[in-house]
Design an enzyme around this catalytic site. Structure first.
Site, PDB file in Angstrom:
ATOM      1  N   THR A 105       0.830  -1.214   0.000  1.00 11.94           N
ATOM      2  CA  THR A 105       0.000   0.000   0.000  1.00 11.94           C
ATOM      3  C   THR A 105       0.865   1.266   0.000  1.00 11.94           C
ATOM      4  OG1 THR A 105      -1.726  -1.208   1.171  1.00 11.94           O
ATOM      5  CG2 THR A 105      -1.866   1.183   1.243  1.00 11.94           C
ATOM      6  N   SER A 144      -7.543  -1.061  -5.856  1.00 10.50           N
ATOM      7  CA  SER A 144      -7.029  -1.302  -4.509  1.00 10.50           C
ATOM      8  C   SER A 144      -5.594  -1.798  -4.680  1.00 10.50           C
ATOM      9  CB  SER A 144      -7.887  -2.379  -3.840  1.00 10.50           C
ATOM     10  OG  SER A 144      -7.208  -2.924  -2.734  1.00 10.50           O
ATOM     11  N   THR A 145      -4.798  -1.577  -3.657  1.00 12.37           N
ATOM     12  CA  THR A 145      -3.461  -2.194  -3.639  1.00 12.37           C
ATOM     13  C   THR A 145      -3.575  -3.690  -3.950  1.00 12.37           C
ATOM     14  OG1 THR A 145      -2.786  -0.633  -1.932  1.00 12.37           O
ATOM     15  CG2 THR A 145      -1.485  -2.669  -2.115  1.00 12.37           C
ATOM     16  N   ASN A 146      -4.673  -4.244  -3.474  1.00  9.48           N
ATOM     17  CA  ASN A 146      -4.804  -5.701  -3.500  1.00  9.48           C
ATOM     18  C   ASN A 146      -4.978  -6.290  -4.897  1.00  9.48           C
ATOM     19  OD1 ASN A 146      -4.763  -4.975  -0.883  1.00  9.48           O
ATOM     20  ND2 ASN A 146      -6.816  -5.698  -0.365  1.00  9.48           N
ATOM     21  N   HIS A 193      33.522 -37.680 -11.318  1.00 12.40           N
ATOM     22  CA  HIS A 193      34.000 -37.753  -9.921  1.00 12.40           C
ATOM     23  C   HIS A 193      35.315 -37.011  -9.770  1.00 12.40           C
ATOM     24  CE1 HIS A 193      31.232 -41.237  -8.878  1.00 12.40           C
ATOM     25  NE2 HIS A 193      31.203 -41.224 -10.195  1.00 12.40           N
ATOM     26  N   SER A 323      44.984  -9.684  -8.168  1.00 13.12           N
ATOM     27  CA  SER A 323      45.425  -9.707  -6.774  1.00 13.12           C
ATOM     28  C   SER A 323      45.951  -8.352  -6.326  1.00 13.12           C
ATOM     29  CB  SER A 323      46.533 -10.758  -6.632  1.00 13.12           C
ATOM     30  OG  SER A 323      47.137 -10.649  -5.371  1.00 13.12           O
ATOM     31  N   SER A 324      45.685  -8.037  -5.068  1.00 16.24           N
ATOM     32  CA  SER A 324      46.231  -6.797  -4.508  1.00 16.24           C
ATOM     33  C   SER A 324      47.681  -6.995  -4.071  1.00 16.24           C
ATOM     34  CB  SER A 324      45.381  -6.357  -3.315  1.00 16.24           C
ATOM     35  OG  SER A 324      45.481  -7.332  -2.299  1.00 16.24           O
ATOM     36  N   LYS A 329      48.813 -11.835 -11.463  1.00 21.21           N
ATOM     37  CA  LYS A 329      47.798 -12.878 -11.270  1.00 21.21           C
ATOM     38  C   LYS A 329      46.489 -12.392 -11.878  1.00 21.21           C
ATOM     39  CE  LYS A 329      46.401 -15.947  -7.483  1.00 21.21           C
ATOM     40  NZ  LYS A 329      44.972 -15.956  -7.573  1.00 21.21           N
ATOM     41  N   GLU A 336      33.323 -16.028 -11.216  1.00 21.27           N
ATOM     42  CA  GLU A 336      33.099 -15.939  -9.757  1.00 21.27           C
ATOM     43  C   GLU A 336      31.866 -15.088  -9.459  1.00 21.27           C
ATOM     44  OE1 GLU A 336      37.907 -16.111  -8.692  1.00 21.27           O
ATOM     45  OE2 GLU A 336      36.827 -14.231  -8.571  1.00 21.27           O
TER      46      GLU A 336
HETATM   47  N1  LIG Z   1      -3.991  -3.405   1.211  1.00 23.86           N
HETATM   48  C1  LIG Z   1      -5.100  -2.575   1.659  1.00 23.86           C
HETATM   49  C2  LIG Z   1      -5.986  -2.128   0.554  1.00 23.86           C
HETATM   50  C3  LIG Z   1      -5.453  -1.020  -0.305  1.00 23.86           C
HETATM   51  O1  LIG Z   1      -4.384  -0.486  -0.027  1.00 23.86           O
HETATM   52  O2  LIG Z   1      -6.096  -0.677  -1.291  1.00 23.86           O
HETATM   53  C4  LIG Z   1      -5.923  -3.369   2.647  1.00 23.86           C
HETATM   54  O3  LIG Z   1      -6.377  -4.453   2.327  1.00 23.86           O
HETATM   55  O4  LIG Z   1      -6.092  -2.917   3.757  1.00 23.86           O
END
Ligand SMILES: N[C@@H](CC(=O)O)C(=O)O
Length: 478
Positions: A105, A144-146, A193, A323-324, A329, A336
């Site tokens: 968020t 939404s973040t979701n 081996h 090498s330092s 070398k 690596e």
């Molecule tokens: N992640 C938030 C929702 C959002 O940021 O839109 C929550 O579920 O509380």
């Protein structure tokens, strides 16, 4: 608490109160609070991840504007602001540490605030005048973040793959195939081996590596097709609350047009939000590649070992003094570095697995970790393979005579005698050769086990090291 007025600051308000923000800042109050809460690593969001979020915001502004969910001119200003960021402007405004609030968020609001403030300026308004353009009500309309963050991880993953890892793999495969051609007639001793084994061709070692990388590239392509299924439109819980009925299909189409990938709306929004399986799948394919890449880089170091006390079958191009303290070398630094990056990718994969299983009910809040680890893995692997190709693989040379001398001295050459004198006789010849220092050839002749002509035919290193062709049932070879 209201803070004192200052000419260089503006006052912003959120649900927790007022804070002053530097006037020059495009981020706002929620970003400020997040930076104070998460002074963790100093690592800012990866540019590719920022791009992914901005692309989503551009598409949502286009679609929400067209559908009349937000005023057209505000939609257009957000799109212009998004285009400016995509062109490289305001990149220093994305400031929240990668280890941050669950679900992402904080970074998400950082994106919403920067776009809102730049859109305000475009409309001739002061930054912070969120009554006109709001980070939540306009830039984030119907989102939404979701649903945004799991979509951003998908888009970021696809962008990173197409820009860094896939081109790097293609170049590496082409360079390895070229070396395979160049070293086709270099016979060297196989080692299993870490002990002498039957002869092989150095060119075939390189061809095998090219083939291994091709197979990994295919696995990554297959895994990444999952990233093209987007759950955007699910909003807070995967039900699509607050979205226009036409939004879901249109917004996926709009993103597809911006990034030119064949994207599709997810058939089940809650599933797309809750399951991190697509990311685990891609990360697993990266881990798989990293594991073989470690093997290849260790092989390069072994074959190059020396110059006086090791195998020195090949020479990796010296790219810097090693090498330092030890003059003259040169170390296999590119190989690596490759191993270390691969170990990091494996570590990221493990953390992704832990984060992926930590979802609860409607949401997995561990997404910021997955976002950073997955996109960073793709990018550091891509950059590593590109550097290894340019500064190591392309410049490798072979010590043909030394390779042949090792192959000729290998006791495992007796393996070719098995079908002529039997395993036990061959083992006795090998043992005597090791004890007396006499050649295998001498001992076989002395013991009268084979004629000179027969032996010459069988102990032919060129022939022994050639790959037996794949013969299909009717007797024809490939
Ligand atoms: N992640 C938030 C929702 C959002 O940021 O839109 C929550 O579920 O509380």
């Amino acid at each position: 608490m209201t803070q004192p007025m200052d000419l260089d600051v503006r006052i912003e308000r959120d649900s927790m109160g007022d804070r002053s923000i530097p006037c020059s800042a495009y981020y706002g109050i929620q970003t400020l609070r997040a930076t104070e809460n998460f002074p963790i690593s100093g690592i800012k969001p990866l540019p590719t991840y920022v791009d992914a979020c901005i692309i989503i915001k551009k598409a949502t502004a286009i679609v929400n504007g067209k559908l009349g969910c937000i005023p057209q001119e505000i939609g257009q200003a957000i799109v212009q602001a998004a285009d400016e960021v995509l062109a490289g402007k305001l990149r220093d405004q994305f400031v929240v540490d990668v280890y941050q609030a669950g679900a992402g968020t904080s970074h998400h609001m950082n994106v919403n605030e920067v776009l809102a403030n730049r859109a305000l300026e475009i409309l001739g308004e002061q930054k912070g005048n969120y009554k006109r353009v709001s980070p939540n009500d306009h830039v984030n309309y119907g989102q939404s973040t979701n649903d945004v963050i799991p979509t951003a991880i998908r888009i970021g993953g696809l962008l990173a793959l197409s820009k860094t890892l896939h081109p790097a793999l293609e170049n590496a495969i082409a360079a390895l195939e070229e070396k395979a051609q160049e070293f086709q007639n270099v016979v060297r001793s196989g080692r299993t081996h870490m002990q002498d084994a039957v002869p092989v061709r150095l060119g075939e070692n390189f061809r095998a590596w090219a083939h291994i990388l091709t197979e990994h590239q295919n696995r990554i392509y297959t895994a990444s097709s999952d990233l093209m299924i987007l759950g955007l439109g699910g909003s807070a819980a995967g039900t699509g609350l607050n979205t226009h009925p036409q939004y879901r299909a249109s917004v996926v189409q709009a993103i597809a047009e911006i990034i030119n990938f064949p994207l599709e709306p997810a058939p089940h929004l809650m599933a797309a939000m809750q399951s991190m399986a697509p990311f685990v799948n891609v990360s697993g394919a990266l881990r798989n590649l990293a594991q073989d890449l470690v093997k290849i880089s260790h092989d390069l170091r072994l074959m190059d070992s020396g110059p006086k006390t090791g195998l020195k079958e090949i020479q990796l191009p010296p790219v810097q003094p090693g090498s330092s303290i030890m003059p003259g070398k040169y170390n296999p630094v590119m190989a690596e570095m490759t191993s270390m990056v691969c170990f990091q990718v494996m570590g990221y994969d493990h953390a992704i697995a832990l984060a992926a299983q930590a979802g609860q009910l409607e949401l997995n809040v561990m997404m910021p970790l997955i976002a950073y680890n997955l996109i960073h893995s793709i990018e550091i692997l891509g950059n590593t393979i590109a550097a290894l190709t340019e500064r190591c693989i392309k410049g490798i040379t072979a010590y043909q005579e030394r390779c042949l001398a090792y192959a000729e001295g290998s006791l495992a050459l007796v393996t070719a005698l098995n079908t002529h004198i039997g395993y036990l006789n061959a083992a006795a010849v090998a043992k005597e050769s090791l004890e007396t220092g006499q050649s295998l050839r001498q001992i076989v002749l002395e013991r009268g086990l084979m004629s000179e002509e027969e032996l010459a035919k069988v102990l032919n290193l060129e022939q022994m090291s050639a790959i037996v062709p794949l013969t299909i049932q009717d007797g024809k070879s490939e």
